[in-house]
Design a protein around this motif. Sequence first.
Motif, mmCIF file in Angstrom:
data_model
loop_
_atom_site.group_PDB
_atom_site.id
_atom_site.type_symbol
_atom_site.label_atom_id
_atom_site.label_comp_id
_atom_site.label_asym_id
_atom_site.label_seq_id
_atom_site.Cartn_x
_atom_site.Cartn_y
_atom_site.Cartn_z
ATOM 1 N N THR A 55 40.250 28.348 3.991
ATOM 2 C CA THR A 55 39.041 28.187 3.178
ATOM 3 C C THR A 55 39.418 27.922 1.731
ATOM 4 O OG1 THR A 55 36.930 29.237 2.560
ATOM 5 C CG2 THR A 55 38.855 30.652 2.663
ATOM 6 N N ILE A 56 38.536 27.271 1.011
ATOM 7 C CA ILE A 56 38.705 27.080 -0.425
ATOM 8 C C ILE A 56 37.975 28.229 -1.113
ATOM 9 C CG2 ILE A 56 38.436 25.527 -2.375
ATOM 10 C CD1 ILE A 56 40.194 24.443 -0.137
ATOM 11 N N VAL A 57 38.713 29.139 -1.677
ATOM 12 C CA VAL A 57 38.143 30.324 -2.307
ATOM 13 C C VAL A 57 37.508 29.984 -3.647
ATOM 14 C CG1 VAL A 57 38.703 32.595 -3.257
ATOM 15 C CG2 VAL A 57 39.733 31.864 -1.111
ATOM 16 N N ASP A 58 38.113 29.025 -4.374
ATOM 17 C CA ASP A 58 37.635 28.694 -5.716
ATOM 18 C C ASP A 58 38.266 27.377 -6.151
ATOM 19 O OD1 ASP A 58 36.290 29.031 -8.128
ATOM 20 O OD2 ASP A 58 37.854 30.272 -9.024
ATOM 21 N N THR A 59 37.613 26.703 -7.087
ATOM 22 C CA THR A 59 38.205 25.537 -7.734
ATOM 23 C C THR A 59 37.972 25.620 -9.240
ATOM 24 O OG1 THR A 59 36.196 24.197 -7.505
ATOM 25 C CG2 THR A 59 37.844 24.021 -5.736
ATOM 26 N N SER A 60 38.932 25.098 -9.988
ATOM 27 C CA SER A 60 38.738 24.857 -11.406
ATOM 28 C C SER A 60 38.706 23.344 -11.591
ATOM 29 C CB SER A 60 39.867 25.491 -12.226
ATOM 30 O OG SER A 60 41.072 24.762 -12.071
ATOM 31 N N ASP A 61 38.872 22.868 -12.809
ATOM 32 C CA ASP A 61 38.889 21.419 -13.009
ATOM 33 C C ASP A 61 40.211 20.798 -12.566
ATOM 34 O OD1 ASP A 61 40.058 22.853 -15.092
ATOM 35 O OD2 ASP A 61 39.725 21.266 -16.561
ATOM 36 N N THR A 62 41.287 21.589 -12.561
ATOM 37 C CA THR A 62 42.592 21.044 -12.214
ATOM 38 C C THR A 62 43.313 21.820 -11.122
ATOM 39 O OG1 THR A 62 43.666 22.353 -13.956
ATOM 40 C CG2 THR A 62 42.918 20.130 -14.549
ATOM 41 N N SER A 63 42.655 22.826 -10.521
ATOM 42 C CA SER A 63 43.313 23.679 -9.529
ATOM 43 C C SER A 63 42.359 24.048 -8.409
ATOM 44 C CB SER A 63 43.841 24.962 -10.187
ATOM 45 O OG SER A 63 44.739 24.685 -11.226
ATOM 46 N N ALA A 64 42.923 24.522 -7.319
ATOM 47 C CA ALA A 64 42.135 25.043 -6.200
ATOM 48 C C ALA A 64 42.855 26.248 -5.618
ATOM 49 C CB ALA A 64 41.945 23.979 -5.122
ATOM 50 N N ALA A 65 42.089 27.267 -5.250
ATOM 51 C CA ALA A 65 42.628 28.470 -4.626
ATOM 52 C C ALA A 65 42.322 28.423 -3.145
ATOM 53 C CB ALA A 65 42.026 29.722 -5.259
ATOM 54 N N LEU A 66 43.359 28.376 -2.324
ATOM 55 C CA LEU A 66 43.225 28.331 -0.867
ATOM 56 C C LEU A 66 43.607 29.688 -0.287
ATOM 57 C CD1 LEU A 66 43.891 25.314 -1.846
ATOM 58 C CD2 LEU A 66 44.710 24.936 0.465
ATOM 59 N N GLY A 73 47.742 28.657 -4.737
ATOM 60 C CA GLY A 73 47.065 28.084 -5.886
ATOM 61 C C GLY A 73 47.592 26.677 -6.116
ATOM 62 N N ASP A 74 46.815 25.675 -5.736
ATOM 63 C CA ASP A 74 47.235 24.282 -5.924
ATOM 64 C C ASP A 74 46.832 23.835 -7.321
ATOM 65 O OD1 ASP A 74 48.309 21.839 -5.402
ATOM 66 O OD2 ASP A 74 46.778 21.201 -3.960
ATOM 67 N N SER A 75 47.729 23.160 -8.012
ATOM 68 C CA SER A 75 47.478 22.776 -9.401
ATOM 69 C C SER A 75 47.808 21.299 -9.605
ATOM 70 C CB SER A 75 48.304 23.644 -10.355
ATOM 71 O OG SER A 75 49.687 23.561 -10.045
ATOM 72 N N GLY A 76 47.527 20.816 -10.820
ATOM 73 C CA GLY A 76 47.798 19.417 -11.132
ATOM 74 C C GLY A 76 46.788 18.456 -10.545
ATOM 75 N N LEU A 77 45.566 18.945 -10.277
ATOM 76 C CA LEU A 77 44.525 18.109 -9.680
ATOM 77 C C LEU A 77 43.721 17.397 -10.766
ATOM 78 C CD1 LEU A 77 43.228 20.648 -7.003
ATOM 79 C CD2 LEU A 77 45.172 19.067 -6.844
ATOM 80 N N ALA A 78 43.013 16.356 -10.370
ATOM 81 C CA ALA A 78 42.144 15.624 -11.293
ATOM 82 C C ALA A 78 40.747 16.238 -11.273
ATOM 83 C CB ALA A 78 42.068 14.152 -10.893
ATOM 84 N N PRO A 79 40.087 16.327 -12.413
ATOM 85 C CA PRO A 79 38.725 16.883 -12.447
ATOM 86 C C PRO A 79 37.741 16.032 -11.641
ATOM 87 C CG PRO A 79 39.685 16.762 -14.644
ATOM 88 C CD PRO A 79 40.583 15.982 -13.746
ATOM 89 N N GLN A 80 36.738 16.720 -11.094
ATOM 90 C CA GLN A 80 35.638 16.075 -10.371
ATOM 91 C C GLN A 80 36.151 15.093 -9.315
ATOM 92 O OE1 GLN A 80 33.412 14.881 -14.103
ATOM 93 N NE2 GLN A 80 31.705 15.811 -12.968
ATOM 94 N N SER A 81 37.150 15.542 -8.571
ATOM 95 C CA SER A 81 37.755 14.709 -7.534
ATOM 96 C C SER A 81 37.764 15.460 -6.213
ATOM 97 C CB SER A 81 39.187 14.317 -7.917
ATOM 98 O OG SER A 81 39.201 13.573 -9.117
ATOM 99 N N THR A 82 37.677 14.712 -5.135
ATOM 100 C CA THR A 82 37.653 15.297 -3.794
ATOM 101 C C THR A 82 39.061 15.341 -3.212
ATOM 102 O OG1 THR A 82 35.419 14.469 -3.393
ATOM 103 C CG2 THR A 82 36.726 15.084 -1.463
ATOM 104 N N TYR A 83 39.405 16.488 -2.655
ATOM 105 C CA TYR A 83 40.699 16.669 -2.001
ATOM 106 C C TYR A 83 40.486 17.358 -0.657
ATOM 107 C CZ TYR A 83 42.828 15.704 -6.571
ATOM 108 O OH TYR A 83 43.209 15.116 -7.753
ATOM 109 N N ARG A 84 41.469 17.156 0.230
ATOM 110 C CA ARG A 84 41.497 17.864 1.507
ATOM 111 C C ARG A 84 42.840 18.582 1.633
ATOM 112 N NH1 ARG A 84 41.639 14.188 5.837
ATOM 113 N NH2 ARG A 84 42.313 12.560 4.377
#
Length: 474
Positions: free
Chosen positions: A379-390, A424-435
């Motif tokens: 599950t995706i527990v949380d997202t920021s503008d550049t990170s996601a918590a799985l 904690g995945d980092s280095g993501l682009a804001p307002q972007s969809t990831y799987r």
Amino acid sequence: MSLSGLRASTIALVSATMVAVSPLAAEPVGLRGYNAAIGDSSISGISSGAFMAVQFGTAWSSVIKGVGVVAGGPFWCAKADADDFMNGYTLPIMHATGSCMVGPPRDMDDYLAKADAKAASGDIDPLQNLARQKIYLFHGTNDAVVARSVTDAAADFYRHYLGDAGRGNLYYQTAIGAGHSLVVLQQPAGNRLNDCKDNAPPYIDQCGYDQAGVILQHIYGALNPPNRGQLGGAMQRFDQSLYTKGREAGALSLGENGYVFVPKACEDGGACRVHIALHGCKQDAGEIGRRFIDDTGYNAWADTNHLIVLYPQTKASSYLPFNPQACWDWWSYVDHADSYVTKSGAQIAAIKAMLDTLTAGAAAPATPAPGDGTPRGLTIVDTSDTSAALAWTAQGGAMTYRVQRAGPDGAFVTVGDVKGPSFGDSGLAPQSTYRWRVAAVVGGVEGPPSGEVAAITRATPAPCDNPGSCPIGK
């Protein structure tokens, strides 16, 4: 409260989520032991509680598997040292209310050198343990009390010891418009909690964000849904003076009583874990009653997930020790020596004695039943503008998990290996969809991947020079 008011005395700091009030024992007594392995323990805190959580989690890294830092800073931030007290008591408090609140913090090499020296002397546990800890950090864009640069320094402190191999153990949320507070979901009209932007008592802000749940799942992996109704467990009040090594609790600026929430499953002997939740300044029971204890959301998650939650309490003191806002000791106001960041620090030792008692009934750990090698419940527990918590459910026998991510092009690539069921995945682009998908690695062999989950990262908050009036965002 204004920053100048904080500086004149000490610090204002905090916590948050509404749950049903649980029963409370009539007379405070000592804690009892439960079937809870001490090595599965964790700690979190808001502001002064966050500074203390960093200190405790670093000093006792051998038994603490995760740390939640909400508006806090790095280890030894106030730089209270023996020489400071030879030259008067003003220097540590000036560091605490200056570079550790309004920023910028002092050189990171100073904090790292202090931690390395204390580890080398045996005053704290080996710092290699930090590489396995799960670290959650949070700074609200409307925080007008602790500057973003201070929490950034805490993140840098942990990144140093995590290294590249452990980068997935850290998740840092900076895209929510909260004031200086522990953040909770929206509550019914008439609740005594704050709006999202607020920087005021009780320092529990309603931002539609379940911070307790995010912290606990980043540390422990995917959990059962929280109990939002009448809790099955019980809140117990206990005598904190039993854990202060013969000193009066008030001499350590600790309250007469602390609190602990115990789920029924733990009371009945089931295998459980302990989480320590530390309030901030002006957030102790003497100041705001049980709002931090009952309204911050920890108990709702604990009730359904075999989690005991320990709520130690400070106490305001206007004489000696001088602590008029009931802060935790992160600038050495108790004994005026740099032991305050070590195992022998008066408050750290008291909290550890409480933890030792709660975990004294631990049984030998059962061998987990092996699964089919496929992680469940991703599950995706949380997202920021550049990170996601799985987070996902741990697999019996799996020591390592491999995390893969797909961007807009749809091709999955490995972004890291991690021990423990969160990343904690980092280095993501804001307002972007990831799987994302996750696979267990057992004996060097990668198993089948989990099902996929997707999320959209948040927007980057707009620049704002006046915290407290910044847009909240979504």
